[in-house]
Scaffold this motif. Structure first.
Motif, PDB file in Angstrom:
ATOM      1  N   PRO A   1       0.821  -1.225   0.000  1.00  0.00           N
ATOM      2  CA  PRO A   1       0.000   0.000   0.000  1.00  0.00           C
ATOM      3  C   PRO A   1       0.851   1.270   0.000  1.00  0.00           C
ATOM      4  N   PRO A   2       0.372   2.298  -0.708  1.00  0.00           N
ATOM      5  CA  PRO A   2       1.057   3.578  -0.620  1.00  0.00           C
ATOM      6  C   PRO A   2       0.870   4.144   0.787  1.00  0.00           C
ATOM      7  N   PRO A   3       1.766   4.950   1.256  1.00  0.00           N
ATOM      8  CA  PRO A   3       2.922   5.527   0.586  1.00  0.00           C
ATOM      9  C   PRO A   3       4.177   4.650   0.678  1.00  0.00           C
ATOM     10  N   THR A   4       4.027   3.440   1.179  1.00  0.00           N
ATOM     11  CA  THR A   4       5.171   2.535   1.271  1.00  0.00           C
ATOM     12  C   THR A   4       5.664   2.194  -0.130  1.00  0.00           C
ATOM     13  N   ILE A   5       6.970   2.115  -0.292  1.00  0.00           N
ATOM     14  CA  ILE A   5       7.567   1.764  -1.580  1.00  0.00           C
ATOM     15  C   ILE A   5       8.285   0.432  -1.417  1.00  0.00           C
ATOM     16  N   MET A   6       8.054  -0.459  -2.361  1.00  0.00           N
ATOM     17  CA  MET A   6       8.680  -1.779  -2.352  1.00  0.00           C
ATOM     18  C   MET A   6       9.634  -1.872  -3.533  1.00  0.00           C
ATOM     19  N   ARG A   7      10.876  -2.213  -3.255  1.00  0.00           N
ATOM     20  CA  ARG A   7      11.854  -2.460  -4.315  1.00  0.00           C
ATOM     21  C   ARG A   7      12.248  -3.925  -4.246  1.00  0.00           C
ATOM     22  N   VAL A   8      11.910  -4.661  -5.278  1.00  0.00           N
ATOM     23  CA  VAL A   8      12.220  -6.082  -5.334  1.00  0.00           C
ATOM     24  C   VAL A   8      13.609  -6.249  -5.935  1.00  0.00           C
ATOM     25  N   HIS A   9      14.486  -6.922  -5.210  1.00  0.00           N
ATOM     26  CA  HIS A   9      15.844  -7.196  -5.690  1.00  0.00           C
ATOM     27  C   HIS A   9      15.880  -8.523  -6.432  1.00  0.00           C
ATOM     28  N   GLU A  10      15.122  -9.490  -5.933  1.00  0.00           N
ATOM     29  CA  GLU A  10      15.069 -10.813  -6.546  1.00  0.00           C
ATOM     30  C   GLU A  10      13.754 -11.466  -6.134  1.00  0.00           C
ATOM     31  N   ALA A  11      13.055 -12.026  -7.104  1.00  0.00           N
ATOM     32  CA  ALA A  11      11.820 -12.753  -6.828  1.00  0.00           C
ATOM     33  C   ALA A  11      11.805 -13.979  -7.732  1.00  0.00           C
ATOM     34  N   GLU A  12      12.234 -15.092  -7.195  1.00  0.00           N
ATOM     35  CA  GLU A  12      12.200 -16.336  -7.949  1.00  0.00           C
ATOM     36  C   GLU A  12      10.744 -16.734  -8.154  1.00  0.00           C
TER      37      GLU A  12
ATOM     38  N   LEU B   1       5.547  -0.211  12.973  1.00  0.00           N
ATOM     39  CA  LEU B   1       5.258  -0.499  11.570  1.00  0.00           C
ATOM     40  C   LEU B   1       4.404  -1.748  11.370  1.00  0.00           C
ATOM     41  N   PHE B   2       4.506  -2.702  12.291  1.00  0.00           N
ATOM     42  CA  PHE B   2       3.771  -3.960  12.157  1.00  0.00           C
ATOM     43  C   PHE B   2       2.872  -4.202  13.362  1.00  0.00           C
TER      44      PHE B   2
ATOM     45  N   ALA C   1      -4.640  -2.261   8.234  1.00  0.00           N
ATOM     46  CA  ALA C   1      -4.671  -1.318   7.111  1.00  0.00           C
ATOM     47  C   ALA C   1      -3.997  -1.927   5.880  1.00  0.00           C
ATOM     48  N   GLN C   2      -2.839  -2.557   6.078  1.00  0.00           N
ATOM     49  CA  GLN C   2      -2.115  -3.162   4.956  1.00  0.00           C
ATOM     50  C   GLN C   2      -2.938  -4.273   4.302  1.00  0.00           C
TER      51      GLN C   2
END
Length: 150
Positions: free
Chosen positions: A32-43, A124-125, A132-133
């Motif tokens: 969910p925004p405004p969180t940003i997810m950057r995937v480095h590797e996703a097998e 955060l958790f 919400a997430q």
């Protein structure tokens, strides 16, 4: 140990819901925004597959690694093998409850660490933050899963 459970239904087939969650791009779609997810590797999702990513909460990057197990059409489990939590085991279960309707059950067993990371993860958790997430995830799944062609 804290537990978080969240259930919702999706008007789609079991195959569509499963295929949506098996996609390698799903991590970013379900963040969910405004969180940003950057995937480095996703097998590709499979027994023992690994996903490595960074979740940005504002200027704060949190690196995470998860290993998948119990992978089937009816769901899977991702276990944090490296990250901010002392323990994080997230089980996704998909059950057809009627033709064209699937219940998604998200079950998380987690434990916060100590020190500054423990304070941060408690914010955060927290249960309200997880609610919400996962409400966001429910809305995205309801919108996108029925569009999957199987």
């Amino acid at each position: 140990m804290p537990v978080f459970d969240f259930r919702f239904t999706v008007d789609a087939s079991l195959e569509q819901v499963s295929a949506f969650h098996h996609g390698t791009e799903v991590l970013q779609q379900l963040t969910p925004p405004p969180t940003i997810m950057r995937v480095h590797e996703a097998e590709p999702l499979g027994e023992g597959s690994v996903s490595r990513f960074t979740v940005w909460f504002g200027p704060l990057p949190i690196r995470w690694e998860a290993t998948h197990s119990d992978v089937s059409e009816n769901g899977f489990t991702d276990t944090q093998t490296s990250g901010p939590m002392r323990r994080w085991v997230h089980t996704h279960r998909f059950s057809e409850i009627a033709p064209g309707t699937v219940e998604v059950h998200e079950h998380i067993e987690y434990e916060h660490g100590g020190g500054a990371w423990g304070v941060l993860t408690r914010l955060l958790f927290s249960k309200p933050a997880l609610l919400a997430q996962f409400t966001f995830r429910k809305l995205v799944t309801r919108r996108k899963a029925p569009q999957i062609e199987v």
